[in-house]
Scaffold this motif. Structure first.
Motif, mmCIF file in Angstrom:
data_model
loop_
_atom_site.group_PDB
_atom_site.id
_atom_site.type_symbol
_atom_site.label_atom_id
_atom_site.label_comp_id
_atom_site.label_asym_id
_atom_site.label_seq_id
_atom_site.Cartn_x
_atom_site.Cartn_y
_atom_site.Cartn_z
ATOM 1 N N LYS A 361 0.924 -1.065 -0.022
ATOM 2 C CA LYS A 361 -0.069 0.122 -0.048
ATOM 3 C C LYS A 361 0.829 1.437 0.005
ATOM 4 O O LYS A 361 0.449 2.083 -0.655
ATOM 5 C CB LYS A 361 -0.959 -0.108 1.307
ATOM 6 N N ALA A 362 2.043 1.437 0.705
ATOM 7 C CA ALA A 362 2.886 2.338 1.046
ATOM 8 C C ALA A 362 3.459 2.779 -0.622
ATOM 9 O O ALA A 362 3.583 3.947 -1.067
ATOM 10 C CB ALA A 362 3.963 2.124 1.646
ATOM 11 N N ARG A 363 3.763 1.500 -1.464
ATOM 12 C CA ARG A 363 4.419 1.725 -2.728
ATOM 13 C C ARG A 363 3.074 2.189 -3.619
ATOM 14 O O ARG A 363 3.431 3.074 -4.268
ATOM 15 C CB ARG A 363 4.806 0.526 -3.047
ATOM 16 N N GLN A 364 1.921 1.731 -3.427
ATOM 17 C CA GLN A 364 0.965 2.428 -4.286
ATOM 18 C C GLN A 364 0.683 3.706 -3.827
ATOM 19 O O GLN A 364 0.494 4.473 -4.765
ATOM 20 C CB GLN A 364 -0.353 1.564 -3.977
ATOM 21 N N ASP A 365 0.913 4.022 -2.808
ATOM 22 C CA ASP A 365 0.587 5.745 -2.355
ATOM 23 C C ASP A 365 1.701 6.362 -2.921
ATOM 24 O O ASP A 365 1.783 7.564 -3.519
ATOM 25 C CB ASP A 365 0.610 5.866 -0.667
ATOM 26 N N MET A 366 2.948 5.748 -2.780
ATOM 27 C CA MET A 366 4.036 6.627 -3.379
ATOM 28 C C MET A 366 3.750 6.661 -4.972
ATOM 29 O O MET A 366 4.057 7.941 -5.438
ATOM 30 C CB MET A 366 5.423 5.793 -3.415
ATOM 31 N N MET A 367 3.316 5.510 -5.594
ATOM 32 C CA MET A 367 3.150 5.734 -7.101
ATOM 33 C C MET A 367 1.910 6.497 -7.397
ATOM 34 O O MET A 367 2.071 7.459 -8.308
ATOM 35 C CB MET A 367 2.707 4.459 -7.836
ATOM 36 N N ASP A 368 1.057 6.491 -6.496
ATOM 37 C CA ASP A 368 -0.307 7.661 -6.651
ATOM 38 C C ASP A 368 0.000 8.880 -6.699
ATOM 39 O O ASP A 368 -0.660 9.842 -7.240
ATOM 40 C CB ASP A 368 -1.285 7.058 -5.784
ATOM 41 N N ASN A 369 1.300 9.312 -5.490
ATOM 42 C CA ASN A 369 1.646 10.580 -5.265
ATOM 43 C C ASN A 369 2.414 11.220 -6.571
ATOM 44 O O ASN A 369 2.738 12.323 -6.467
ATOM 45 C CB ASN A 369 2.375 10.728 -3.912
ATOM 46 N N ILE A 370 3.141 10.274 -7.426
ATOM 47 C CA ILE A 370 4.127 10.953 -8.357
ATOM 48 C C ILE A 370 3.367 11.798 -9.248
ATOM 49 O O ILE A 370 4.013 13.034 -9.642
ATOM 50 C CB ILE A 370 4.548 9.789 -8.874
ATOM 51 N N PRO A 371 2.347 11.482 -9.853
ATOM 52 C CA PRO A 371 1.546 12.598 -10.623
ATOM 53 C C PRO A 371 1.197 14.022 -9.941
ATOM 54 O O PRO A 371 1.384 14.885 -10.466
ATOM 55 C CB PRO A 371 0.200 12.029 -11.112
ATOM 56 N N VAL A 372 0.847 13.756 -8.575
ATOM 57 C CA VAL A 372 0.757 14.874 -7.714
ATOM 58 C C VAL A 372 2.021 15.714 -7.722
ATOM 59 O O VAL A 372 1.936 16.870 -7.760
ATOM 60 C CB VAL A 372 0.080 14.516 -6.538
ATOM 61 N N HIS A 373 2.994 15.008 -7.296
ATOM 62 C CA HIS A 373 4.130 15.873 -7.163
ATOM 63 C C HIS A 373 4.730 16.263 -8.317
ATOM 64 O O HIS A 373 5.278 17.577 -8.384
ATOM 65 C CB HIS A 373 5.257 14.560 -6.833
#
Length: 447
Positions: A361-373
């Motif tokens: 889930k942390a990896r998914q959150d990280m991946m999900d946060n890339i576009p936002v970043h």
């Protein structure tokens, strides 16, 4: 080589200890309690048994044994069995008795030493009599302590077995059985000694019976003789006509003397008859007593042989029972450990699984946060480019102003300025303002 299997051997030469028996109701109490142990549901208990049931059954065994040991100990008192010779005392309990016995022996020796000194004026001057009196008082005190030592040890013993485990109680029961074997053998020896005395008494009574009968016959013969003489004397007395004559008086005296002799002989005859009957009666009584004693001794031999043999077997049987109880405990312990291990495995597996899902889930959150970043960074770069464009536009106006006012071309100066500023990006008027090049870094963590 002697046959060790002779369980019925009775050695009359062995030293026996006579015990005064005071029969009570303790044995009836024990029989009553044992008779109450029948349980019609035993089969069902066995069929439905679990390891937990065994715990309650073993505790019932312990309670039953404890009650039996207490009853046996009380029975010892009632029948006069010495406590310390019939119970397995531990070192502490035995020490109470041993110390009291040693103190008593020392007190006796000290009294003997004090009394052994000669009764002289010199010794009396140095306190001989007072030392004797003191030693006598000390002896009385130690005798009192020794008398109470058995009860003290018994109280300690009873307190100890109150919380004893099954193994200790079984050992005590085995010890009492072994002590009973010795006691039964001693009783057999005692009975056999009485039997021998009764046999001698039968022989002696038979001899006296025979002698009495012989004496009776002798007396009867003399009695017949005296009866004949008395009859003759009475006839002679009747034949005397003169009742006042000396001859008549002499005849009366003769009759009286014969009657007295007959009376004495009749008394002897009755005495010998009674004696013969008495001796004959005791011959039968002694014979009956011997039969009873022999039967009792035979029964004692049977009980002793069986008890001795069974006790030896029970020691092995009890060992198996105790080991089985321990094995049951170990089995339960192993089951607890297994249960604990399974639970631990479950908890660790749960933790590992949670760790994996949390990491995913942390990896998914990280991946999900890339576009936002990236969107945020795009805004940053856009603002930066916009600001830079404004600065360059402002610089163009300044250059133009300087050139018009001072005739100086400021373009080269500003270009040199930008080249000298390492933090400033090298701009190009033809480069799109909204797409600046990202700064490169040799410390690439993903290379």
């Amino acid at each position: 080589m002697a046959d060790d299997f002779d369980l019925l051997e009775t050695n009359a030469n062995e030293k026996t200890e006579k015990v005064d028996v005071n029969w009570g109701k303790a044995i009836d109490t024990m029989k009553s309690k044992l008779s109450q142990e029948d349980d019609p549901e035993v089969r069902q208990k066995i069929l439905n048994a679990t390891l937990d049931d065994v715990v309650h059954m073993a505790e019932k065994d312990r309670t039953t044994l404890l009650d039996a040991i207490k009853d046996l100990t009380d029975y010892q008192d009632e029948v006069g069995i010495i406590f310390e010779k019939f119970s397995a005392l531990n070192p502490t309990e035995q020490k109470v008795i041993d110390d009291a016995q040693k103190a008593l022996e020392r007190a006796k020796i000290e009294l003997e030493d004090a009394q052994a000194k000669p009764d002289t004026w010199w010794n009396n001057l140095w306190g001989r009599k007072s030392k004797i009196a003191k030693a006598e008082d000390a002896l009385k005190a130690t005798e009192k302590i020794r008398a109470g030592a058995d009860n003290k040890a018994k109280a300690m013993f009873q307190e100890r077995i109150e919380s004893a485990d099954v193994q200790t109680l079984l050992s005590e029961l085995s010890y009492k059985s072994q002590a009973a074997v010795t006691r039964l053998k001693n009783r057999e020896v005692e009975i056999k000694e009485v039997e021998e005395k009764l046999k001698d008494a039968i022989v002696e009574a038979s001899k006296n019976h025979t002698k009495a009968l012989e004496k009776k016959k002798e007396v009867e013969a003399k009695l017949e003789e005296q009866y004949a003489l008395l009859k003759q004397a009475r006839q002679e007395l009747e034949d005397i006509a003169d009742k006042q004559s000396a001859q008549y008086a002499e005849a009366i005296g003769k009759v009286t003397q014969l009657e007295q002799k007959v009376e004495e002989l009749e008394g002897l005859k009755n005495a010998y008859t009674t004696l013969a009957a008495s001796k004959d009666s005791f011959v039968h009584k002694h014979n009956l007593t011997i039969k009873v004693l022999t039967s009792l001794r035979s029964n004692l031999q049977t009980h002793r042989a069986k008890l001795k043999s069974d006790t030896e077997e029970r020691l092995k049987y009890y060992d198996g029972y105790v080991v089985a109880l321990k094995a049951r405990t170990d089995q339960e312990f192993a089951a607890i450990l297994e249960h604990l291990g399974v639970k631990t495995d479950e908890h660790i597996g749960e933790t590992l699984a949670s760790m994996h899902t949390a990491s995913a889930k942390a990896r998914q959150d990280m991946m999900d946060n890339i576009p936002v970043h990236e969107k945020v960074m795009q805004g940053v770069y856009s603002s930066y480019a916009e600001a830079l464009q404004e600065i360059r536009a402002k610089d163009g106006e300044i250059q133009k102003n300087f050139a018009e006012r001072y005739g100086i071309d400021m373009k080269e100066i500003f270009e040199d300025y930008y080249k000298a500023d390492g933090n400033a990006p090298a701009g190009d008027d033809g480069e799109p303002a909204g797409k600046p090049k990202p700064e490169t870094n040799d410390d690439d963590l993903l290379s």
